[in-house]
Motif scaffolding. Structure first.
Motif, PDB file in Angstrom:
ATOM      1  N   GLY A  48       0.868  -1.211   0.018  1.00 38.72           N
ATOM      2  CA  GLY A  48      -0.066   0.032  -0.034  1.00 38.72           C
ATOM      3  C   GLY A  48       0.778   1.232   0.001  1.00 38.72           C
ATOM      4  N   SER A  49       0.269   2.380  -0.329  1.00 35.48           N
ATOM      5  CA  SER A  49       1.014   3.457  -0.234  1.00 35.48           C
ATOM      6  C   SER A  49       0.071   4.682   0.102  1.00 35.48           C
ATOM      7  CB  SER A  49       1.576   3.802  -1.649  1.00 35.48           C
ATOM      8  OG  SER A  49       0.571   3.798  -2.607  1.00 35.48           O
ATOM      9  N   ALA A  50       0.728   5.874   0.559  1.00 37.44           N
ATOM     10  CA  ALA A  50      -0.324   6.955   0.863  1.00 37.44           C
ATOM     11  C   ALA A  50       0.836   8.222   0.692  1.00 37.44           C
ATOM     12  CB  ALA A  50      -0.536   6.917   2.326  1.00 37.44           C
ATOM     13  N   GLY A  51       0.242   9.234   0.081  1.00 30.28           N
ATOM     14  CA  GLY A  51       0.719  10.651  -0.250  1.00 30.28           C
ATOM     15  C   GLY A  51       0.726  11.750   0.901  1.00 30.28           C
ATOM     16  N   PHE A  52       1.610  12.377   1.131  1.00 30.13           N
ATOM     17  CA  PHE A  52       1.604  13.477   1.849  1.00 30.13           C
ATOM     18  C   PHE A  52       2.047  14.989   1.194  1.00 30.13           C
ATOM     19  CE2 PHE A  52       4.113  16.243   4.816  1.00 30.13           C
ATOM     20  CZ  PHE A  52       3.228  16.574   5.739  1.00 30.13           C
ATOM     21  N   THR A  53       1.028  15.989   1.363  1.00 24.91           N
ATOM     22  CA  THR A  53       1.616  17.243   0.919  1.00 24.91           C
ATOM     23  C   THR A  53       1.738  18.001   2.138  1.00 24.91           C
ATOM     24  OG1 THR A  53       0.365  16.615  -1.038  1.00 24.91           O
ATOM     25  CG2 THR A  53       0.778  19.127  -0.645  1.00 24.91           C
ATOM     26  N   PRO A  54       2.745  18.790   2.209  1.00 27.62           N
ATOM     27  CA  PRO A  54       2.813  19.768   3.364  1.00 27.62           C
ATOM     28  C   PRO A  54       2.105  20.704   3.454  1.00 27.62           C
ATOM     29  CG  PRO A  54       4.940  19.641   2.171  1.00 27.62           C
ATOM     30  CD  PRO A  54       3.976  18.573   1.398  1.00 27.62           C
ATOM     31  N   LYS A  55       1.535  21.409   4.503  1.00 24.99           N
ATOM     32  CA  LYS A  55       0.661  22.458   4.403  1.00 24.99           C
ATOM     33  C   LYS A  55       1.556  23.598   3.842  1.00 24.99           C
ATOM     34  CE  LYS A  55      -1.421  23.757   7.748  1.00 24.99           C
ATOM     35  NZ  LYS A  55      -2.337  24.087   9.163  1.00 24.99           N
ATOM     36  N   VAL A  56       1.002  24.612   2.872  1.00 24.84           N
ATOM     37  CA  VAL A  56       1.246  25.524   1.951  1.00 24.84           C
ATOM     38  C   VAL A  56       2.295  26.591   3.028  1.00 24.84           C
ATOM     39  CG1 VAL A  56      -0.560  27.045   2.376  1.00 24.84           C
ATOM     40  CG2 VAL A  56       0.934  27.235   0.525  1.00 24.84           C
ATOM     41  N   GLU A  57       2.135  26.492   4.396  1.00 24.54           N
ATOM     42  CA  GLU A  57       2.967  27.403   5.162  1.00 24.54           C
ATOM     43  C   GLU A  57       4.208  27.029   5.092  1.00 24.54           C
ATOM     44  OE1 GLU A  57      -1.096  28.069   6.664  1.00 24.54           O
ATOM     45  OE2 GLU A  57      -0.082  26.243   6.121  1.00 24.54           O
ATOM     46  N   PHE A  58       4.550  25.558   5.058  1.00 23.30           N
ATOM     47  CA  PHE A  58       5.845  25.099   5.213  1.00 23.30           C
ATOM     48  C   PHE A  58       6.483  25.282   3.999  1.00 23.30           C
ATOM     49  CE2 PHE A  58       3.894  22.801   8.742  1.00 23.30           C
ATOM     50  CZ  PHE A  58       4.957  22.898   9.729  1.00 23.30           C
ATOM     51  N   ASP A  59       5.797  25.160   2.843  1.00 29.13           N
ATOM     52  CA  ASP A  59       6.055  25.250   1.472  1.00 29.13           C
ATOM     53  C   ASP A  59       6.745  26.790   1.118  1.00 29.13           C
ATOM     54  OD1 ASP A  59       6.932  24.286  -1.006  1.00 29.13           O
ATOM     55  OD2 ASP A  59       5.308  24.802  -1.972  1.00 29.13           O
ATOM     56  N   ASN A  60       6.023  27.919   1.581  1.00 28.27           N
ATOM     57  CA  ASN A  60       6.270  29.045   1.709  1.00 28.27           C
ATOM     58  C   ASN A  60       7.036  29.613   2.696  1.00 28.27           C
ATOM     59  OD1 ASN A  60       4.287  29.385  -0.507  1.00 28.27           O
ATOM     60  ND2 ASN A  60       2.660  30.058   0.683  1.00 28.27           N
ATOM     61  N   ASP A  61       7.333  28.759   3.705  1.00 24.00           N
ATOM     62  CA  ASP A  61       8.071  29.105   5.019  1.00 24.00           C
ATOM     63  C   ASP A  61       7.390  30.513   5.483  1.00 24.00           C
ATOM     64  OD1 ASP A  61      10.120  28.480   6.791  1.00 24.00           O
ATOM     65  OD2 ASP A  61      11.676  29.589   5.775  1.00 24.00           O
ATOM     66  N   GLY A  62       6.140  30.518   5.446  1.00 20.05           N
ATOM     67  CA  GLY A  62       5.423  31.510   6.331  1.00 20.05           C
ATOM     68  C   GLY A  62       4.208  31.805   5.725  1.00 20.05           C
ATOM     69  N   SER A  63       3.459  32.658   6.659  1.00 22.16           N
ATOM     70  CA  SER A  63       1.999  32.904   6.086  1.00 22.16           C
ATOM     71  C   SER A  63       1.716  34.510   6.585  1.00 22.16           C
ATOM     72  CB  SER A  63       1.171  31.953   6.883  1.00 22.16           C
ATOM     73  OG  SER A  63       1.087  32.337   8.236  1.00 22.16           O
ATOM     74  N   LYS A  64       0.550  34.921   5.944  1.00 20.92           N
ATOM     75  CA  LYS A  64       0.145  36.209   6.314  1.00 20.92           C
ATOM     76  C   LYS A  64      -1.468  36.217   6.318  1.00 20.92           C
ATOM     77  CE  LYS A  64      -0.033  40.914   5.232  1.00 20.92           C
ATOM     78  NZ  LYS A  64       0.445  42.211   4.351  1.00 20.92           N
ATOM     79  N   SER A  65      -2.283  36.729   7.350  1.00 14.80           N
ATOM     80  CA  SER A  65      -3.621  36.817   7.566  1.00 14.80           C
ATOM     81  C   SER A  65      -3.997  38.281   8.124  1.00 14.80           C
ATOM     82  CB  SER A  65      -4.312  35.873   8.308  1.00 14.80           C
ATOM     83  OG  SER A  65      -3.696  35.782   9.874  1.00 14.80           O
ATOM     84  N   GLY A  66      -5.113  38.488   7.815  1.00 15.60           N
ATOM     85  CA  GLY A  66      -5.612  39.955   8.451  1.00 15.60           C
ATOM     86  C   GLY A  66      -7.035  39.875   8.863  1.00 15.60           C
ATOM     87  N   SER A  67      -7.468  40.544   9.911  1.00 19.66           N
ATOM     88  CA  SER A  67      -8.663  40.721  10.720  1.00 19.66           C
ATOM     89  C   SER A  67      -9.158  42.021  11.041  1.00 19.66           C
ATOM     90  CB  SER A  67      -8.723  39.797  11.724  1.00 19.66           C
ATOM     91  OG  SER A  67      -8.039  40.293  12.890  1.00 19.66           O
TER      92      SER A  67
END
Length: 177
Positions: A48-67
């Motif tokens: 069997g096999s399974a895929g893993f895609t890291p969260k985009v925050e790890f790929d971008n090495d950051g994130s930004k949001s606003g409220s």
């Protein structure tokens, strides 16, 4: 489960990943293969096999949001940097404030952060005497991150829309780390 089996086994293990090594398709594949001989001497195989895609925050090495706070007409911006917790060398967070937003003077704060195993972060101690500047000519906020640190950091600040006609549904801008 079939009831005819004499024994059952569960194998559990953890893996880690290095975002410098993300495959070109963005997903790692982990495969397993089991082989066994049954009580009659017959061999069997299962895989069997399974895929893993890291969260985009790890790929971008950051994130930004606003409220947005409609009561005082401010937007609180949150920028997270160094998700991968690499050693920082001459690292900065730079954020040009776009549109008709006004930077709220002295609102910027820099915090250490812990990146949790599920990709969320926990805010840590506020950095004392952070090196944060605002250039009013370019409307850019810049925070220098501590040299040699391997921690993740969170920069928060506010912009104001007080006295402005808010005629757009969203405000978009990108921070650079």
């Amino acid at each position: 489960l079939k009831t005819s089996a004499k024994d059952y086994y569960t194998l559990t293990y953890k893996t880690s990943f290095d975002t410098n090594e993300v495959p070109s398709n963005g997903t790692w594949t982990n495969s397993a293969k089991a082989t066994w001989t049954d009580i009659n001497g017959d061999t069997h195989e299962n895989s069997g096999s399974a895929g893993f895609t890291p969260k985009v925050e790890f790929d971008n090495d950051g994130s930004k949001s606003g409220s947005y706070n409609a009561t005082n007409k401010t937007i609180t911006w949150t920028v997270v940097a160094n998700y991968n917790q690499r050693t920082l060398t001459d690292a900065t967070i730079s954020d040009q404030i776009v549109g008709d937003q006004d930077y709220v003077s002295d609102s910027a704060k820099l915090y250490e952060a812990t990146i949790n195993s599920n990709g969320t972060y926990t805010l840590g101690a506020q950095v004392s005497s952070p090196d944060i500047t605002f250039d009013s000519d370019s409307n850019t906020l810049t925070a220098k991150l501590p040299e040699g640190s391997t921690k993740a950091y969170v920069l928060t600040y506010e912009t104001s829309l007080a006295g402005k006609v808010i005629d757009q549904s969203s405000y978009t801008n990108t921070a650079k780390y």
